[in-house]
Design an enzyme around this catalytic site. Sequence first.
Site, PDB file in Angstrom:
ATOM      1  CD  GLU A  77      -2.410  30.865  21.507  1.00  0.00           C
ATOM      2  OE1 GLU A  77      -2.194  31.299  20.373  1.00  0.00           O
ATOM      3  OE2 GLU A  77      -2.497  31.590  22.506  1.00  0.00           O
TER       4      GLU A  77
ATOM      5  CD  GLU B 121       1.294  31.631  24.807  1.00  0.00           C
ATOM      6  OE1 GLU B 121       0.971  32.692  24.235  1.00  0.00           O
ATOM      7  OE2 GLU B 121       1.507  30.577  24.202  1.00  0.00           O
TER       8      GLU B 121
HETATM    9  C1  GAL Z   1       0.131  33.348  21.313  1.00  0.00           C
HETATM   10  C2  GAL Z   1       1.053  32.216  20.908  1.00  0.00           C
HETATM   11  C3  GAL Z   1       2.500  32.525  21.199  1.00  0.00           C
HETATM   12  C4  GAL Z   1       2.842  33.921  20.772  1.00  0.00           C
HETATM   13  C5  GAL Z   1       1.896  34.887  21.451  1.00  0.00           C
HETATM   14  C6  GAL Z   1       2.175  36.326  21.117  1.00  0.00           C
HETATM   15  O1  GAL Z   1      -1.044  33.327  20.572  1.00  0.00           O
HETATM   16  O2  GAL Z   1       0.706  31.025  21.557  1.00  0.00           O
HETATM   17  O3  GAL Z   1       3.301  31.582  20.517  1.00  0.00           O
HETATM   18  O4  GAL Z   1       2.717  34.018  19.391  1.00  0.00           O
HETATM   19  O5  GAL Z   1       0.587  34.614  21.047  1.00  0.00           O
HETATM   20  O6  GAL Z   1       1.254  37.198  21.741  1.00  0.00           O
END
Ligand code: GAL
Length: 689
Positions: free
Chosen positions: A166, A325
């Site tokens: 990210e 994710e």
């Molecule tokens: C994303 C990130 C992850 C984790 C996640 C939590 O932004 O890539 O590493 O922090 O959020 O929601």
Amino acid sequence: MDTNTDNAGMDYITARLATEGSPALAFGGDYNPEQWPEETWDEDVRLMREAGVNLVSVGIFSWSLLEPSEGVYDFGWLDRILDLLHANGIRVDLANATASPPPWFSHKYPQSLPVTADGVRHSYGSRQAFAASSPDYRRAAAALTEQIAARYKDHPAVVMWHIHNEYGCHNQPDFSDGAAAGFRRWLERRYGGLEDLNAAWGTAFWSQRYSAWDEILPPRTSGTWVNPTQQLDFARYSSDELLECYKAEAAIIRSHSGHPVTTNFMGFNMGLHQPVDYWRWSEEMDVVSNDHYLISEDPRNFQELAATADLTRGWANGKPWLLMEHSTSAVNWQPRNIAKAPGEMLRNSLQHVARGADGALFFQWRASRAGAEKFHSGMLPHAGTDTKVWREVVQLGRALRSLAEVSGSVVTGASGRVDVAILHDTDARWGSELDSHPSIDSSNIAETRRWHDAFYRAGIPTDFRRSTDDLSGYRLVVAPMQYLLSDAGVANLAGYAQSGGHLVVSYFSGIVDENDHIRLGSYPGAFSKLLGVQMEEFFPLRAGESVRLSSFGTGTCWQELGKAAGAEVLAAVTEGPAAGSPAVTRHRTGSGRAYYVATSLAPAGMAELLDVVCSDSAVQPLLTGLPADVEVARRSKNGTDWTFFINHGAGEARLDVNGVDLLSGDDTGGALTLAAGGVAVVRSQTSIH
Ligand code: GAL
């Protein structure tokens, strides 16, 4: 590996995840085994198999363990976990671990830490503490990438590379002297000479004329508003500087390996992150991947999810993409982190698949025991496997296996393709978010969501495109608050409408050129002639105020004083200082039509307007007669359609639909009953619709 021009990377991944020769949808998540004793790993892989996990992202935040001191590497644990995953048939999206430099690095190279607009140098101790322009950071990141790529290029578990994480997230925009030097280099490339820069930045205003390159700084904190073009160029520069980091690391990996390379995006990229222009970035991806988190208190968060998934598909040129994710339940970073209701996770995951994702991965596999994210849900919760979350994870794994045949298909609409495009130029958004504008309430993202929501409620699929893209295949194009447009964008949109398209332009669109200079003449300067309107003054509304219109209900946020000049007035303002001015207009232009919406319509009025423009442009909903709470989306491939029905409502829904529901395995026999919160994915032959 080919780049995004044909976006073949996702097909490569689903093929590498194949079971018995058929491509499989990706299922899994970030896996951080280094946070746990090795004894836990056997349980991890056993449970991954139980759930049907086939892809995990490993090593994303592992730099300090992989390189415990400068140039000294320890890959023992990574070797062991990759071997274990391979032995269990689980594939790996391997990170190059450059997202969070270790304390030894930041301590030794303090100049690599970013500096705020107020001149405060950030410390390390969280994550992503680096300045993109830092030569020390770039050198160290390249060295680590080289080690990892060379070591694991032939590892049989690895199928994909995950660069960094990210970009821009928790990564302070950097206003340091290093950034100042980088910014000047970037500006010299853009403008060539100082005279051109002075002209573009409008520096005759407030005595800002520059006489030497050294005088130019990032837009650091000053007495009041800093030059808006300087702010805009700095956002462009900051995105490009990060992109240089990505490209350098991707080039190292590609020199070793043919697996696809990606970095995970952050959807609409809200919050205190660095600006990143994903349209430009996606050209450098082999697989477009995105992370999405619901805003748990937003009552229409599923619509925001749909919009983000559609936007991600835009970056992927309409091809399948990867949900890198999302969360099984609560996150840890919102004011109130509301856990997901039973069934909500499945609906979320399959909404992404319905809108083009060829897989659903999570942050993260096992919920952390320590650290800032210990209250963030995982696939395997603190409470273990006798839990709602675990049962739903297993259920999702099963669902994704039953949907494997969907992989590689594209999202379609009633005509067999998506007929509506919503424009979302990065510069238009950044420009609209600058300070000292007519109203603090005008928001590019909010207006974009209002339009997307209107189509969503009408069951009409939408793509996201840029003003400069080829739009000729769309029956209808909407430009919500496209405040800043390049000359090429303006010409492309005019050409689209004149050659038979239907173009809807919202207020505060086409106002400035790419240097943030007003397009002179009647508002909106870029489109006044095309729209057949001459607007002369903006009359933003007070907070909470609305204005009655002669049709389409009420307007909020904005209204304009002006007149039609050739356009048909579909609605006028009926009260207040702008009474009599057009609020919604329609104008024939060439063989197409151009519409202007000079206010922000409430949902009911938006729906009525959509009826008009969709009937003019022959745009149809995917299906008619669906209950209001049932979301529908379709993917198609080689004469087969998969129609996703997602019931967001609290009541059972009865649908007339033919085909086999892949989730239950049942033939609907013409009628499908969808339980409250339920999902069905019905396969049918294309000829049926
Ligand atoms: C994303 C990130 C992850 C984790 C996640 C939590 O932004 O890539 O590493 O922090 O959020 O929601």
